[in-house]
Design a protein around this motif. Sequence first.
Motif, PDB file in Angstrom:
ATOM      1  N   THR A   9       0.829  -1.212   0.000  1.00 21.87           N
ATOM      2  CA  THR A   9       0.000   0.000   0.000  1.00 21.87           C
ATOM      3  C   THR A   9       0.861   1.260   0.000  1.00 21.87           C
ATOM      4  OG1 THR A   9      -0.133  -0.171   2.424  1.00 21.87           O
ATOM      5  CG2 THR A   9      -1.939  -1.127   1.142  1.00 21.87           C
ATOM      6  N   ASP A  10       1.981   1.218   0.726  1.00 21.53           N
ATOM      7  CA  ASP A  10       2.880   2.374   0.746  1.00 21.53           C
ATOM      8  C   ASP A  10       3.546   2.574  -0.613  1.00 21.53           C
ATOM      9  OD1 ASP A  10       2.305   2.818   3.418  1.00 21.53           O
ATOM     10  OD2 ASP A  10       3.941   1.544   4.118  1.00 21.53           O
ATOM     11  N   ILE A  11       3.892   1.467  -1.271  1.00 21.49           N
ATOM     12  CA  ILE A  11       4.507   1.562  -2.596  1.00 21.49           C
ATOM     13  C   ILE A  11       3.519   2.139  -3.599  1.00 21.49           C
ATOM     14  CG2 ILE A  11       5.494   0.225  -4.492  1.00 21.49           C
ATOM     15  CD1 ILE A  11       6.556  -1.734  -2.423  1.00 21.49           C
ATOM     16  N   GLN A  12       2.261   1.691  -3.546  1.00 17.52           N
ATOM     17  CA  GLN A  12       1.248   2.214  -4.465  1.00 17.52           C
ATOM     18  C   GLN A  12       0.998   3.696  -4.225  1.00 17.52           C
ATOM     19  OE1 GLN A  12      -2.151  -0.305  -3.865  1.00 17.52           O
ATOM     20  NE2 GLN A  12      -1.180  -2.114  -4.778  1.00 17.52           N
ATOM     21  N   ARG A  13       0.979   4.108  -2.948  1.00 14.18           N
ATOM     22  CA  ARG A  13       0.781   5.525  -2.644  1.00 14.18           C
ATOM     23  C   ARG A  13       1.951   6.362  -3.156  1.00 14.18           C
ATOM     24  NH1 ARG A  13       0.354   6.995   3.534  1.00 14.18           N
ATOM     25  NH2 ARG A  13       2.557   6.428   3.359  1.00 14.18           N
ATOM     26  N   PHE A  14       3.174   5.845  -3.003  1.00  9.77           N
ATOM     27  CA  PHE A  14       4.356   6.555  -3.503  1.00  9.77           C
ATOM     28  C   PHE A  14       4.275   6.728  -5.015  1.00  9.77           C
ATOM     29  CE2 PHE A  14       8.574   6.760  -5.290  1.00  9.77           C
ATOM     30  CZ  PHE A  14       9.247   7.631  -4.457  1.00  9.77           C
ATOM     31  N   GLN A  15       3.881   5.669  -5.727  1.00 11.07           N
ATOM     32  CA  GLN A  15       3.792   5.743  -7.183  1.00 11.07           C
ATOM     33  C   GLN A  15       2.709   6.713  -7.624  1.00 11.07           C
ATOM     34  OE1 GLN A  15       3.192   1.587  -8.034  1.00 11.07           O
ATOM     35  NE2 GLN A  15       5.370   1.164  -8.252  1.00 11.07           N
ATOM     36  N   LYS A  16       1.601   6.758  -6.894  1.00 10.02           N
ATOM     37  CA  LYS A  16       0.526   7.686  -7.239  1.00 10.02           C
ATOM     38  C   LYS A  16       0.956   9.129  -7.001  1.00 10.02           C
ATOM     39  CE  LYS A  16      -4.334   8.690  -6.295  1.00 10.02           C
ATOM     40  NZ  LYS A  16      -5.540   8.306  -5.509  1.00 10.02           N
ATOM     41  N   GLU A  17       1.626   9.373  -5.876  1.00 12.01           N
ATOM     42  CA  GLU A  17       2.071  10.731  -5.575  1.00 12.01           C
ATOM     43  C   GLU A  17       3.189  11.182  -6.507  1.00 12.01           C
ATOM     44  OE1 GLU A  17       3.198  10.586  -1.515  1.00 12.01           O
ATOM     45  OE2 GLU A  17       1.139  10.578  -0.741  1.00 12.01           O
ATOM     46  N   ALA A  18       3.931  10.221  -7.065  1.00  9.71           N
ATOM     47  CA  ALA A  18       5.006  10.577  -7.994  1.00  9.71           C
ATOM     48  C   ALA A  18       4.464  11.201  -9.269  1.00  9.71           C
ATOM     49  CB  ALA A  18       5.844   9.341  -8.325  1.00  9.71           C
ATOM     50  N   LEU A  19       3.199  10.922  -9.615  1.00  9.59           N
ATOM     51  CA  LEU A  19       2.600  11.499 -10.819  1.00  9.59           C
ATOM     52  C   LEU A  19       2.502  13.015 -10.725  1.00  9.59           C
ATOM     53  CD1 LEU A  19      -0.275   8.907 -11.423  1.00  9.59           C
ATOM     54  CD2 LEU A  19       1.925   9.039 -12.600  1.00  9.59           C
ATOM     55  N   THR A  20       2.386  13.544  -9.516  1.00 12.90           N
ATOM     56  CA  THR A  20       2.296  14.998  -9.329  1.00 12.90           C
ATOM     57  C   THR A  20       3.538  15.548  -8.656  1.00 12.90           C
ATOM     58  OG1 THR A  20       1.149  14.645  -7.205  1.00 12.90           O
ATOM     59  CG2 THR A  20      -0.216  14.924  -9.171  1.00 12.90           C
ATOM     60  N   GLY A  21       4.634  14.808  -8.702  1.00 10.06           N
ATOM     61  CA  GLY A  21       5.870  15.285  -8.097  1.00 10.06           C
ATOM     62  C   GLY A  21       5.806  15.357  -6.592  1.00 10.06           C
ATOM     63  N   HIS A  22       4.934  14.521  -5.983  1.00 13.21           N
ATOM     64  CA  HIS A  22       4.767  14.478  -4.525  1.00 13.21           C
ATOM     65  C   HIS A  22       4.301  15.824  -3.965  1.00 13.21           C
ATOM     66  CE1 HIS A  22       6.565  10.467  -4.343  1.00 13.21           C
ATOM     67  NE2 HIS A  22       7.463  10.909  -5.198  1.00 13.21           N
ATOM     68  N   ARG A  23       3.561  16.574  -4.798  1.00 13.06           N
ATOM     69  CA  ARG A  23       2.966  17.824  -4.320  1.00 13.06           C
ATOM     70  C   ARG A  23       1.519  17.565  -3.906  1.00 13.06           C
ATOM     71  NH1 ARG A  23       5.768  19.468  -8.911  1.00 13.06           N
ATOM     72  NH2 ARG A  23       3.862  19.366 -10.137  1.00 13.06           N
ATOM     73  N   PRO A  24       0.980  18.318  -2.947  1.00 16.72           N
ATOM     74  CA  PRO A  24      -0.406  18.104  -2.503  1.00 16.72           C
ATOM     75  C   PRO A  24      -1.392  18.464  -3.603  1.00 16.72           C
ATOM     76  CG  PRO A  24       0.506  20.093  -1.515  1.00 16.72           C
ATOM     77  CD  PRO A  24       1.657  19.388  -2.186  1.00 16.72           C
ATOM     78  N   THR A  25      -2.451  17.686  -3.726  1.00 18.76           N
ATOM     79  CA  THR A  25      -3.497  17.941  -4.718  1.00 18.76           C
ATOM     80  C   THR A  25      -4.854  17.863  -4.037  1.00 18.76           C
ATOM     81  OG1 THR A  25      -3.629  15.593  -5.311  1.00 18.76           O
ATOM     82  CG2 THR A  25      -2.113  16.959  -6.588  1.00 18.76           C
ATOM     83  N   TRP A  26      -5.877  18.408  -4.685  1.00 17.86           N
ATOM     84  CA  TRP A  26      -7.238  18.306  -4.185  1.00 17.86           C
ATOM     85  C   TRP A  26      -8.183  18.343  -5.375  1.00 17.86           C
ATOM     86  CZ3 TRP A  26      -3.689  21.931  -2.636  1.00 17.86           C
ATOM     87  CH2 TRP A  26      -3.747  23.175  -3.278  1.00 17.86           C
ATOM     88  N   LYS A  27      -9.424  18.035  -5.121  1.00 13.61           N
ATOM     89  CA  LYS A  27     -10.404  17.907  -6.193  1.00 13.61           C
ATOM     90  C   LYS A  27     -10.703  19.257  -6.828  1.00 13.61           C
ATOM     91  CE  LYS A  27     -12.688  13.798  -4.335  1.00 13.61           C
ATOM     92  NZ  LYS A  27     -13.980  13.217  -3.913  1.00 13.61           N
ATOM     93  N   VAL A  28     -11.167  19.207  -8.085  1.00 16.42           N
ATOM     94  CA  VAL A  28     -11.513  20.424  -8.815  1.00 16.42           C
ATOM     95  C   VAL A  28     -12.669  21.125  -8.110  1.00 16.42           C
ATOM     96  CG1 VAL A  28     -12.395  21.314 -10.990  1.00 16.42           C
ATOM     97  CG2 VAL A  28     -10.715  19.480 -10.991  1.00 16.42           C
ATOM     98  N   GLY A  29     -12.569  22.434  -7.974  1.00 11.94           N
ATOM     99  CA  GLY A  29     -13.625  23.210  -7.352  1.00 11.94           C
ATOM    100  C   GLY A  29     -13.397  23.489  -5.888  1.00 11.94           C
TER     101      GLY A  29
END
Length: 209
Positions: free
Chosen positions: A75-95
């Motif tokens: 689960t930690d590896i999957q989260r790391f790979q997902k966050e790598a898509l945005t350069g490990h910057r915080p994101t939130w939903k549109v709007g």
Amino acid sequence: MKVNSKYFEKIRIRPEKKAEANASAPRCQWDGCDAPGTHRAPVGREREGEYFRFCFDHVREYNKGYNYFSGLRDTDIQRFQKEALTGHRPTWKVGLTGPGGSKPSGDFAPFRSGRAGYYKRIGDPFNLFGEAAAEARAATPAKRVRPLEAKALETLGLGAEATGEDIKARYKTLVKRHHPDANGGDRGSEARLRDVLQAYRLLKQAGFC
């Protein structure tokens, strides 16, 4: 020039670059190895920027068993790979205005340039945007819709009578609905989102909005 010329005695042969590198390199850090450590190998996770120094043979041996994610759960590896898509910057939903999902405290739309409410802030002494303007727009014949433009309106779910405000409102609704950030990262509607973007771009270039 003669072979036994005195000038040959002053010529010095530059040592090979590899030999120079080997001479200046530290000793290989592999246990029991005294060869020059000419190759770097990463130390591991949470020690980025630090390296071991190995010889060629041992750096190959080290790389065979190297695993950056060693000791992490799946689960930690999957989260790391997902966050790598945005350069490990915080994101939130549109709007939403922030990671907490807070909404803006006030509606500032009337004060944005280019919006219908902008003229209310500066006044309209000559009624350029009021009833006279509405009547003039109503008297203007409807713009002819070409096949590509009709197809773009159909993609947005609108008809030929749609106004510029209708197109913008529909475009925003569809983007929020199909954007990956708005549907939990589901990429199943990426094709639909791409069609919506292309349709809106075509209509905007044609002067519909």
